[in-house]
Scaffold this active site. Structure first.
Site, PDB file in Angstrom:
ATOM      1  N   ASP A  95       0.853  -1.174   0.000  1.00  0.00           N
ATOM      2  CA  ASP A  95       0.000   0.000   0.000  1.00  0.00           C
ATOM      3  C   ASP A  95       0.898   1.237   0.000  1.00  0.00           C
ATOM      4  O   ASP A  95       1.962   1.244   0.616  1.00  0.00           O
ATOM      5  CB  ASP A  95      -0.901  -0.034   1.244  1.00  0.00           C
ATOM      6  N   ASP A 114      -8.006  -6.980   0.997  1.00  0.00           N
ATOM      7  CA  ASP A 114      -7.141  -7.047   2.175  1.00  0.00           C
ATOM      8  C   ASP A 114      -7.901  -6.427   3.331  1.00  0.00           C
ATOM      9  O   ASP A 114      -8.767  -5.570   3.126  1.00  0.00           O
ATOM     10  CB  ASP A 114      -5.830  -6.268   1.958  1.00  0.00           C
TER      11      ASP A 114
END
EC number: 2.4.2.29
Length: 371
Positions: free
Chosen positions: A92, A266
């Site tokens: 990320d 996720d």
């Protein structure tokens, strides 16, 4: 043409199953990615995570740039070697954590300056620096830097952040270049505004990415709003590229999102819940803190292939939770990650068989029955 093949093997309505193919291995979709924020999936060995069926884990730029530092990880051989995970890793970009964790942040069109929540040190994150950090880490999937706003928010603020995120997406694309064996994903923003979601998706498709994430959801809005935004967004995205719903979610969120065409997920939910005495099972969610488990000799699920769910009594697990034993956190996290992977495995099989709707209904009915 993307450098990373995405092979769709079967569809069932909007749901689809396939594989995203990296040099380090395949990511079977629909896929749930355990969150390994700071180079560890909390309370789990990397080998255990793999044994649950995970093909890919997630790391985070914000945390890793602060500790131990991207340059240090690179000098030590990259994130895969550093954490003992030789399989694909998605990182990320750090944008969400900067907005939610950092103090005294100052945003401008070029990037964001912020003070670390760890020690107060000052840092600068730009689209180019985010991509550079992810290159140093050795990520298989690089995420663009974006600005994520919490909902509810004023429309003008949502639109400003969406437009800025598109500008940053273009800069990330230039900075990323065309490396072999690595992917770059753009991130759709637009809050709970359908027209802004569509505009964001179209803008990213015009730039062109290896995959497309839907960000800025599961940030305070009800589930029906999240699903409505998916229904507005997904038709705007290329059918031949993977779709990733960021930060989601509960087992119910996952099934409903797969039904709308999402391929990747996720969420910290399964690991965080495990550390706080809660498990996800085919009987629904159980809270091992509850006194009713204190004298229960049954395992969580005697039919589970996961030793943590099959070989320990609920009474013992209740005892571990109540006494704060680290083993309790480890075992319950294991139960949860295994369950999430079994849920994805079942979804993939059902899509191939053309029975996903029945699979989702049966799974939901099992949660309602309890056990």
């Amino acid at each position: 043409m993307s450098a990373i093949p995405f092979d769709i093997a079967a569809t069932d309505g909007a749901a689809r199953t396939g594989a995203l193919v990296f040099p380090r291995g395949e990511v079977r979709t629909p896929a749930f990615m355990p969150v390994g924020t700071a180079a560890t999936v909390k309370a789990m060995y990397a080998s255990q995570v793999r044994e649950t069926g995970a093909d890919v884990v997630l790391g985070n730029v914000y945390h890793l740039m602060l500790r131990p530092g991207a340059e240090r990880v690179a000098e030590l051989g990259g994130l895969h070697r550093f954490m003992g995970w030789p399989h694909p890793i998605l990182t990320d970009s750090g944008g969400f954590q900067v907005m939610s964790l950092a103090s005294l942040r100052k945003l401008d069109k070029d990037g964001v300056t912020f003070r670390s929540h760890v020690d107060g040190s000052t840092h600068r994150l730009t689209p180019e620096r985010s991509v550079e950090i992810q290159r140093l880490l050795g990520s298989d999937v690089t995420m663009q830097l974006d600005e994520c706003v919490r909902l509810p928010a004023e429309r003008a603020e949502v639109e400003r952040a969406m437009r800025l995120s598109i500008d940053w997406a273009e800069r990330c694309k230039v900075a990323f270049g065309t490396p072999e064996g690595r992917a770059l994903f753009g991130i759709v923003q637009g809050g709970d505004q359908a027209d802004l979601r569509r505009a964001s998706a179209r803008g990213l498709v015009d730039i062109g990415f290896d995959g497309y994430a839907v960000g800025g959801l599961a940030v305070g809005e009800p589930q029906d709003v999240m699903l409505a935004m998916l229904e507005e967004t997904i038709p705007e995205l290329p059918a031949g590229r993977p779709r990733y719903l960021m930060g989601v979610g509960s087992p119910d969120d996952l099934l409903k999102s797969i039904a709308r065409g999402v391929d990747m997920f996720d969420c910290v939910m399964p690991t965080r819940a495990g550390r706080h005495g809660q498990v996800f099972t085919r009987f629904g969610r159980l809270n091992l803190k509850n006194a009713r488990h204190a004298d229960d000799p049954r395992p969580i699920d005697e039919e589970s292939a996961c030793p943590a769910a099959r070989d320990y009594s609920r009474a013992y697990l209740h005892h571990l939770v109540k006494t704060g034993e680290i083993l309790g956190m480890m075992l319950l996290t294991w139960v949860n990650l295994d369950y999430y992977q079994r849920l994805m495995e079942g979804a993939r099989a059902a899509i191939r068989a053309g029975t996903f709707e029945a699979y989702a209904a049966d799974t939901t009915a099992g949660w309602a029955r309890g056990g």
